[in-house]
Design an enzyme around this catalytic site. Structure first.
Site, PDB file in Angstrom:
ATOM      1  N   THR A  74     -18.682  36.177  41.071  1.00 43.52           N
ATOM      2  CA  THR A  74     -19.520  36.123  42.269  1.00 43.52           C
ATOM      3  C   THR A  74     -19.987  34.701  42.546  1.00 43.52           C
ATOM      4  O   THR A  74     -20.040  34.265  43.705  1.00 43.52           O
ATOM      5  CB  THR A  74     -20.728  37.059  42.128  1.00 43.52           C
ATOM      6  N   CYS A  75     -20.322  33.971  41.494  1.00 42.97           N
ATOM      7  CA  CYS A  75     -20.785  32.588  41.643  1.00 42.97           C
ATOM      8  C   CYS A  75     -19.711  31.722  42.293  1.00 42.97           C
ATOM      9  O   CYS A  75     -19.999  30.848  43.111  1.00 42.97           O
ATOM     10  CB  CYS A  75     -21.166  32.006  40.285  1.00 42.97           C
ATOM     11  N   SER A  76     -18.446  31.973  41.929  1.00 47.04           N
ATOM     12  CA  SER A  76     -17.338  31.154  42.406  1.00 47.04           C
ATOM     13  C   SER A  76     -16.787  31.611  43.753  1.00 47.04           C
ATOM     14  O   SER A  76     -16.357  30.786  44.563  1.00 47.04           O
ATOM     15  CB  SER A  76     -16.200  31.162  41.377  1.00 47.04           C
TER      16      SER A  76
END
Length: 213
Positions: A74-76
């Protein structure tokens, strides 16, 4: 006590032992160990440089968003790209800088930025990337001071990381804070990794409304 109240009490008991920062409070005073570019032909033309909370947050209004880890899905795929894509729009709404913070070391954060296609600042003295700046909180000192430390050792094998949140910080004071989840703070070894209010779109809406006021 109804079911909703009981659930919130149980969730609160699982949150960090550190007090969660609130709007109107100052961010913690810590020193970050960063890498700065130097004049060198070496394949790793960097040296260590200590930067303080005052260096990052003093005399400026910044957007900070924090996430569990570099290279994580999700961060990426969403969290970092959303802010990177809105960087100039946020600056036009009265923001001096945009920071992405994670409990990772400076080497990992740089490689993640490169893998994400961020435009690297290659000038001597440069501290990362031209738009969104990646802040390595490797020892989690800032994260603990914010009350956002969470252990994800059993659930993900991560160990200590930051809970997902975003904030507007004006001269070191929290102006606005968006914390994921219903507990009002980090949940230790949480199964879910909520991502609903710390996203770039929510931040843009706040900045637009704040500018109108």
């Amino acid at each position: 006590m109804n079911l909703t109240t009981l659930t919130l009490c149980i969730m609160a008991s699982a949150t960090s032992a550190f007090s969660v920062i609130k709007e109107g409070q100052k961010v913690p005073d810590v020193t970050f160990q960063t890498r700065t570019r130097i004049e060198s032909d070496d394949e790793n033309p960097f040296d260590w440089k200590a930067r303080t909370t005052a260096d990052y947050f003093g005399d400026k209004r910044v957007v900070l968003f924090s996430l569990p880890g570099a290279f994580t899905p999700t961060c990426s795929s969403t969290h970092l790209p959303g802010y990177e894509n809105n960087y100039e729009k946020m600056k036009a709404l009265g923001v001096d800088e945009v920071y992405c913070l994670s409990v990772n070391d400076a080497f990992v954060m740089r490689q993640w930025g490169l893998a994400q296609g961020l435009d690297e600042d290659k000038t001597v003295g440069g501290l990362g990337f031209k738009q969104t700046k990646l802040v390595a909180d490797g020892a989690a000192e800032f994260t603990r001071g914010m009350g956002m430390s969470t252990q994800w050792d059993k659930e993900r094998g991560f160990g200590e990381r930051s809970w997902r949140y975003s904030a507007v910080i004006d001269n070191g004071v929290v102006e606005k804070l968006f914390i994921e989840g219903d507990a009002g703070g980090p949940i230790q070894n949480s199964g879910p990794d909520p991502f609903e209010v710390s996203d770039a779109d929510t931040m843009m809406k706040y900045l637009e409304s704040a500018k109108k006021e």
